[in-house]
Design an enzyme around this catalytic site. Structure first.
Site, PDB file in Angstrom:
ATOM      1  N   ASP A   1       3.119   3.002 -12.232  1.00  0.00           N
ATOM      2  CA  ASP A   1       2.341   2.935 -10.995  1.00  0.00           C
ATOM      3  C   ASP A   1       3.181   2.270  -9.928  1.00  0.00           C
ATOM      4  OD1 ASP A   1      -0.559   3.464 -10.042  1.00  0.00           O
ATOM      5  OD2 ASP A   1       0.042   1.581  -9.119  1.00  0.00           O
TER       6      ASP A   1
ATOM      7  N   ARG B   1       0.755  13.154  -9.802  1.00  0.00           N
ATOM      8  CA  ARG B   1      -0.275  12.563 -10.674  1.00  0.00           C
ATOM      9  C   ARG B   1      -0.633  13.472 -11.856  1.00  0.00           C
ATOM     10  NH1 ARG B   1      -3.551   8.136  -9.317  1.00  0.00           N
ATOM     11  NH2 ARG B   1      -2.595   6.978  -7.647  1.00  0.00           N
TER      12      ARG B   1
ATOM     13  N   ARG C   1      -6.226  11.497 -15.752  1.00  0.00           N
ATOM     14  CA  ARG C   1      -7.555  11.635 -16.345  1.00  0.00           C
ATOM     15  C   ARG C   1      -8.072  13.054 -16.501  1.00  0.00           C
ATOM     16  NH1 ARG C   1     -10.512   7.560 -17.633  1.00  0.00           N
ATOM     17  NH2 ARG C   1      -9.884   5.454 -17.034  1.00  0.00           N
TER      18      ARG C   1
ATOM     19  N   TYR D   1      -0.662  -2.371   0.440  1.00  0.00           N
ATOM     20  CA  TYR D   1      -1.453  -2.878  -0.694  1.00  0.00           C
ATOM     21  C   TYR D   1      -1.306  -4.390  -0.849  1.00  0.00           C
ATOM     22  CZ  TYR D   1      -2.694   1.769  -2.465  1.00  0.00           C
ATOM     23  OH  TYR D   1      -3.239   3.013  -2.611  1.00  0.00           O
TER      24      TYR D   1
HETATM   25  O1  1CP Z   1       2.250  11.325 -11.323  1.00  0.00           O
HETATM   26  C1  1CP Z   1       2.171  10.893 -12.489  1.00  0.00           C
HETATM   27  O2  1CP Z   1       1.721  11.545 -13.418  1.00  0.00           O
HETATM   28  C2  1CP Z   1       2.740   9.518 -12.767  1.00  0.00           C
HETATM   29  C3  1CP Z   1       1.770   8.500 -12.669  1.00  0.00           C
HETATM   30  C4  1CP Z   1       1.384   7.813 -11.370  1.00  0.00           C
HETATM   31  C5  1CP Z   1       1.952   7.813 -10.080  1.00  0.00           C
HETATM   32  C6  1CP Z   1       3.096   8.639  -9.558  1.00  0.00           C
HETATM   33  C7  1CP Z   1       0.314   6.907 -11.354  1.00  0.00           C
HETATM   34  C8  1CP Z   1      -0.559   6.626 -12.490  1.00  0.00           C
HETATM   35  N1  1CP Z   1       0.274   6.318 -10.131  1.00  0.00           N
HETATM   36  C9  1CP Z   1       1.244   6.853  -9.320  1.00  0.00           C
HETATM   37  C10 1CP Z   1       1.579   6.503  -7.938  1.00  0.00           C
HETATM   38  C11 1CP Z   1       0.592   5.776  -7.126  1.00  0.00           C
HETATM   39  N2  1CP Z   1      -0.233   4.729  -7.484  1.00  0.00           N
HETATM   40  C12 1CP Z   1       0.392   6.007  -5.748  1.00  0.00           C
HETATM   41  C13 1CP Z   1       1.207   6.984  -4.927  1.00  0.00           C
HETATM   42  C14 1CP Z   1       0.768   8.379  -5.120  1.00  0.00           C
HETATM   43  C15 1CP Z   1      -0.596   8.705  -4.557  1.00  0.00           C
HETATM   44  O3  1CP Z   1      -0.773   8.553  -3.343  1.00  0.00           O
HETATM   45  O4  1CP Z   1      -1.434   9.154  -5.324  1.00  0.00           O
HETATM   46  C16 1CP Z   1      -0.598   5.129  -5.299  1.00  0.00           C
HETATM   47  C17 1CP Z   1      -1.145   5.013  -3.898  1.00  0.00           C
HETATM   48  C18 1CP Z   1      -0.989   4.318  -6.397  1.00  0.00           C
HETATM   49  C19 1CP Z   1      -1.969   3.200  -6.380  1.00  0.00           C
HETATM   50  C20 1CP Z   1      -3.041   3.405  -7.357  1.00  0.00           C
HETATM   51  N3  1CP Z   1      -2.881   3.290  -8.715  1.00  0.00           N
HETATM   52  C21 1CP Z   1      -4.379   3.779  -7.118  1.00  0.00           C
HETATM   53  C22 1CP Z   1      -5.009   3.994  -5.745  1.00  0.00           C
HETATM   54  C23 1CP Z   1      -5.579   2.687  -5.289  1.00  0.00           C
HETATM   55  C24 1CP Z   1      -6.297   2.772  -3.947  1.00  0.00           C
HETATM   56  O5  1CP Z   1      -7.427   2.250  -3.891  1.00  0.00           O
HETATM   57  O6  1CP Z   1      -5.722   3.294  -2.965  1.00  0.00           O
HETATM   58  C25 1CP Z   1      -5.013   3.905  -8.364  1.00  0.00           C
HETATM   59  C26 1CP Z   1      -6.435   4.252  -8.635  1.00  0.00           C
HETATM   60  C27 1CP Z   1      -4.031   3.602  -9.368  1.00  0.00           C
HETATM   61  C28 1CP Z   1      -4.211   3.593 -10.839  1.00  0.00           C
HETATM   62  C29 1CP Z   1      -3.542   4.733 -11.505  1.00  0.00           C
HETATM   63  N4  1CP Z   1      -2.201   4.989 -11.437  1.00  0.00           N
HETATM   64  C30 1CP Z   1      -1.900   6.080 -12.235  1.00  0.00           C
HETATM   65  C31 1CP Z   1      -3.107   6.524 -12.840  1.00  0.00           C
HETATM   66  C32 1CP Z   1      -3.241   7.678 -13.807  1.00  0.00           C
HETATM   67  C33 1CP Z   1      -4.138   5.683 -12.364  1.00  0.00           C
HETATM   68  C34 1CP Z   1      -5.592   5.725 -12.761  1.00  0.00           C
HETATM   69  C35 1CP Z   1      -5.758   4.822 -13.925  1.00  0.00           C
HETATM   70  C36 1CP Z   1      -6.655   5.398 -14.947  1.00  0.00           C
HETATM   71  O7  1CP Z   1      -7.825   5.510 -14.618  1.00  0.00           O
HETATM   72  O8  1CP Z   1      -6.215   5.722 -16.054  1.00  0.00           O
END
Ligand code: 1CP
Length: 346
Positions: free
Chosen positions: A73, A24, A28, A151
């Site tokens: 994502d 990640r 942010r 999900y």
């Molecule tokens: O790593 C990086 O820089 C690449 C970007 C990346 C990756 C690898 C994002 C951007 N998401 C992910 C993978 C991802 N997405 C996972 C697997 C990794 C982990 O466990 O962290 C998961 C579970 C998600 C699902 C997801 N997307 C969530 C969690 C939801 C939940 O309630 O469980 C969330 C909040 C997101 C949105 C998201 N994806 C990425 C970002 C930067 C964000 C936040 C959006 C924002 O506020 O800008």
């Protein structure tokens, strides 16, 4: 390639120091990411290759990590399979408007052609490769079939995962139907990412750890193994990160992957003893250590390096994603500390 330390470490080849990146890492905690997000909603950012490329490269420029991971994502895959994905500002994370829970709902999901429905990811990958111009390797990724299924059936993140758990215990046949479709989709998606320019791929099994060890085998690892065996890797290393699954490290290492990702609940020295002859290890600093002061961060980095010990096959990372309120200076100190302190171990 100017800096190929990450790829070498994935293949357990000698390097002058330990490479480092952060799960990640585009996100942010970077003001430059927030500036782009202020003007663009999340899905638009994922679907606009020029912008996705820009935020993918930000942590390479700002934090000096040794690898880039494509900005996207995991939830774009279920969207491509036919589900409606909704990401509203400040409303508790992404969700699906209609979760899939019945046989007919699951039957309607397609196995998407990634070069059609997910072409924007492929375009972003090719663009990042061009813009990086060999500075660091580029990682592609996908959610694991199980984590995506969780999900899709819940409709969103969950505490108890009531619906997917009910499905595996009441109607395992239906769960397997969904997982089979997902395994095919993920294998095609990751193969297309490699063809488009990803030099390694990571499978995120964020929710593997909510299963018992037996259920983890049956509903998660079995399908990860299928993805790995169907992948057209063209030599690209495959990283498997199953969170809270250290009960199954040996089985994860035996899927055919090159790298096993570790969360912070396992001692990386113990993991190396168990599986370090067969795979490289990635991890595993507790992400909340980045709240601590820089001297403490460096101390923790040194502790993990010394637990891993001498020799190749370690990619330094956090044990899960970097948190949005981490001071960027602390992330920089973490990366710098790994670069400096690891020289003594090679
Ligand atoms: O790593 C990086 O820089 C690449 C970007 C990346 C990756 C690898 C994002 C951007 N998401 C992910 C993978 C991802 N997405 C996972 C697997 C990794 C982990 O466990 O962290 C998961 C579970 C998600 C699902 C997801 N997307 C969530 C969690 C939801 C939940 O309630 O469980 C969330 C909040 C997101 C949105 C998201 N994806 C990425 C970002 C930067 C964000 C936040 C959006 C924002 O506020 O800008």
């Amino acid at each position: 390639m100017i800096n190929d330390l990450f790829l070498k470490a994935c293949l357990r080849q000698p390097t002058p120091r330990t490479p480092v990146w952060m799960m990640r890492q585009a996100g942010r905690y970077l003001a430059e990411y927030r500036a782009i997000r202020a003007k663009t909603d999340f899905l638009m950012l994922c679907k606009t290759p020029e912008l996705a490329a820009e935020v993918t490269i930000q942590p390479v420029d700002i934090v000096a990590v040794d690898a880039a991971i494509i900005f996207s994502d995991i939830l774009v895959v279920p969207e491509a399979m036919g589900m409606e994905l909704i990401v509203e500002e400040g409303k508790g994370g992404p969700r699906f408007s209609s979760p899939v829970r019945t046989s007919s709902e699951i039957a309607k999901l397609s196995v998407p052609d990634p070069n059609d429905k997910l072409k924007y990811v492929m375009d972003a990958l090719s663009l990042v490769r061009k813009q990086l111009n060999g500075r660091v390797p580029l990682i592609g990724f996908s959610g694991s079939p199980w984590t995506l299924a969780a999900y899709m059936v819940e409709g969103r993140g969950s505490k108890n995962f009531r619906y997917i758990k009910e499905m595996i215990y009441n109607d395992s046949h239906l769960a397997h139907k969904l997982l089979e479709k997902l395994a095919q989709s993920v294998a095609a998606y990751l193969s297309a990412q490699i063809e488009a320019g990803a030099q390694a791929v990571q499978i995120f099994d964020t929710w593997g750890g909510i299963l018992t060890p037996d259920a983890f085998q049956e509903f998660s690892l079995q399908y990860i193994r299928q993805v790995v065996s169907e992948l057209k890797t063209n030599g690209a290393p495959v990283i498997i990160f199953c969170k809270d699954c250290s009960h199954s490290l040996e089985k994860i290492a035996a899927t055919g992957c090159q790298v096993v990702g570790l969360d912070w609940t396992v001692d990386i020295g113990d993991a190396r003893t168990l599986v370090g002859d067969t795979v490289a290890l990635q991890g595993n600093m507790d992400p909340t250590i980045l709240y601590a002061k820089p001297e403490q961060i460096r101390e923790e980095v040194r502790a993990i390096l010394s637990k891993y010990g001498k020799g190749p096959g370690h990619i330094f990372n956090l044990g899960h994603g970097i948190l949005p309120d981490i001071p960027v200076e602390h992330a920089k100190e973490f990366v710098q500390a790994v670069k400096e302190e690891s020289v003594a171990f090679h």
